[in-house]
Scaffold this motif. Sequence first.
Motif, PDB file in Angstrom:
ATOM      1  N   SER A 116      37.509  31.481  38.700  1.00  0.00           N
ATOM      2  CA  SER A 116      36.112  31.087  38.479  1.00  0.00           C
ATOM      3  C   SER A 116      35.245  32.263  38.025  1.00  0.00           C
ATOM      4  N   ARG A 117      35.781  33.498  38.096  1.00  0.00           N
ATOM      5  CA  ARG A 117      35.011  34.665  37.661  1.00  0.00           C
ATOM      6  C   ARG A 117      35.212  34.957  36.176  1.00  0.00           C
ATOM      7  N   GLY A 118      36.321  34.465  35.621  1.00  0.00           N
ATOM      8  CA  GLY A 118      36.570  34.636  34.184  1.00  0.00           C
ATOM      9  C   GLY A 118      37.054  36.020  33.789  1.00  0.00           C
ATOM     10  N   PHE A 119      37.562  36.820  34.751  1.00  0.00           N
ATOM     11  CA  PHE A 119      37.989  38.182  34.421  1.00  0.00           C
ATOM     12  C   PHE A 119      39.388  38.219  33.798  1.00  0.00           C
ATOM     13  N   SER A 120      40.184  37.166  34.040  1.00  0.00           N
ATOM     14  CA  SER A 120      41.587  37.234  33.630  1.00  0.00           C
ATOM     15  C   SER A 120      41.883  36.299  32.461  1.00  0.00           C
ATOM     16  N   TYR A 121      42.624  36.835  31.484  1.00  0.00           N
ATOM     17  CA  TYR A 121      43.018  35.983  30.354  1.00  0.00           C
ATOM     18  C   TYR A 121      44.184  35.086  30.725  1.00  0.00           C
ATOM     19  N   ALA A 123      44.230  33.042  33.378  1.00  0.00           N
ATOM     20  CA  ALA A 123      43.833  31.828  34.098  1.00  0.00           C
ATOM     21  C   ALA A 123      42.617  31.225  33.416  1.00  0.00           C
ATOM     22  N   ASP A 124      42.555  29.898  33.377  1.00  0.00           N
ATOM     23  CA  ASP A 124      41.412  29.268  32.718  1.00  0.00           C
ATOM     24  C   ASP A 124      40.216  29.214  33.673  1.00  0.00           C
ATOM     25  N   GLY A 125      39.064  29.583  33.135  1.00  0.00           N
ATOM     26  CA  GLY A 125      37.845  29.562  33.938  1.00  0.00           C
ATOM     27  C   GLY A 125      36.665  29.825  33.029  1.00  0.00           C
ATOM     28  N   PRO A 126      35.449  29.764  33.569  1.00  0.00           N
ATOM     29  CA  PRO A 126      34.272  30.028  32.733  1.00  0.00           C
ATOM     30  C   PRO A 126      34.270  31.475  32.258  1.00  0.00           C
ATOM     31  N   LEU A 127      33.767  31.711  31.049  1.00  0.00           N
ATOM     32  CA  LEU A 127      33.689  33.084  30.524  1.00  0.00           C
ATOM     33  C   LEU A 127      32.467  33.760  31.137  1.00  0.00           C
ATOM     34  N   ASP A 128      32.587  34.118  32.405  1.00  0.00           N
ATOM     35  CA  ASP A 128      31.446  34.675  33.134  1.00  0.00           C
ATOM     36  C   ASP A 128      31.516  36.207  33.141  1.00  0.00           C
ATOM     37  N   MET A 129      32.398  36.772  33.967  1.00  0.00           N
ATOM     38  CA  MET A 129      32.678  38.218  34.045  1.00  0.00           C
ATOM     39  C   MET A 129      31.561  39.051  34.649  1.00  0.00           C
ATOM     40  N   ARG A 130      30.551  38.433  35.251  1.00  0.00           N
ATOM     41  CA  ARG A 130      29.517  39.254  35.896  1.00  0.00           C
ATOM     42  C   ARG A 130      30.017  39.703  37.264  1.00  0.00           C
TER      43      ARG A 130
END
Length: 311
Positions: A116-121, A123-130
């Motif tokens: 859910s943080r979007g840090f990893s390519y 796993a699927d999740g929102p492109l967040d990364m904050r």
Amino acid sequence: MNAEPPEHIPVLLQEVLQLVVTNIKGTYFDGTLGDGGYTKALLNKLDPEGRVVASDWDSRAVAFAEQWAPGYEARLSVNHNNFCNIGDILSSYAIDAVDGIVLDLGLSSRQIQDASRGFSYRADGPLDMRMDCRLSGTASDILNKAAEYELKRIFFHFGEERRSASLAGIIVRERQHRPLKTTLDLVSLMKKKWRPKYYTKSASRIFQALRIAVNRELNNLERFLDICWSSLLTSRRIAVISYHSLEDRIVKTAFRRHENPCICPKDIPFCLCKRVPDAKIITRRPIRPSGEEIAHNPRARSARLRVAEKI
Ligand SMILES: C[S@@+](CC[C@H](N)C(=O)[O-])C[C@H]1O[C@@H](n2cnc3c(N)ncnc32)[C@H](O)[C@@H]1O
């Protein structure tokens, strides 16, 4: 049922403890609490009167600490904050300066594993990364709004990715049809356009570049290394572990500037600027993890530890 994320293994832990702990009754600042690997090890090494103030920009790291921190009672104070605010953090506990500072940059395994943080390519999740969800711009905002030259600069400068220009162009064309919202959107684009042999390394570089841009990680580090000295007692040490060549260069340059702050032109025989050194470099070359540590914890592979002492 959600599987527990793998435990974060602290990198170069013994080296950090050995080089930073110079007063076992002292107070230490851990600016990157994460899963608490360094903080716990510091508290375990210190005498009972020794104390740690630990901070993390990620509220989830702070929430996780609530599970284990009570065991250390008043010896540990946990704070949700950017390490750049070290002065304010310490003064909120009536502390002027500490006996040692540690920064372990980058992400914890917990953050990487949380889709859910979007840090990893991977796993699927929102492109967040904050790192801090109070920040206003996400990775998706950058990908959908930044100019093509800006995307290219981010991928090239922060990710050292050779195919930056081509990816920036592909993204700008794609987003005219539909915005990039998830990690899978970005990954599918890269997979579609790049040969498999390029894909894995490039995906990791592109994700790293976006994360650095979203969190302005290099600016934070530069700012911290400018201001942290007034929060450190004389003859005490700061240790920084970095995982990216740009971060390591920032640490190396800042330590050198504090060791030799003279800004006079090289061709004049004596110093006119009269700037006085306020640090001594302890690690002339960065300390790297041993082969054994890397075999046990592959994430340690790119780690570099630099230590300086305030004089
Ligand atoms: C590699 S992890 C630290 C792991 C920790 N040393 C351990 O052993 O558990 C890096 C942590 O630094 C935090 N962080 C990154 N930039 C930060 C900043 N500017 N201020 C405070 N925390 C930050 C991240 O949220 C992450 O939790």
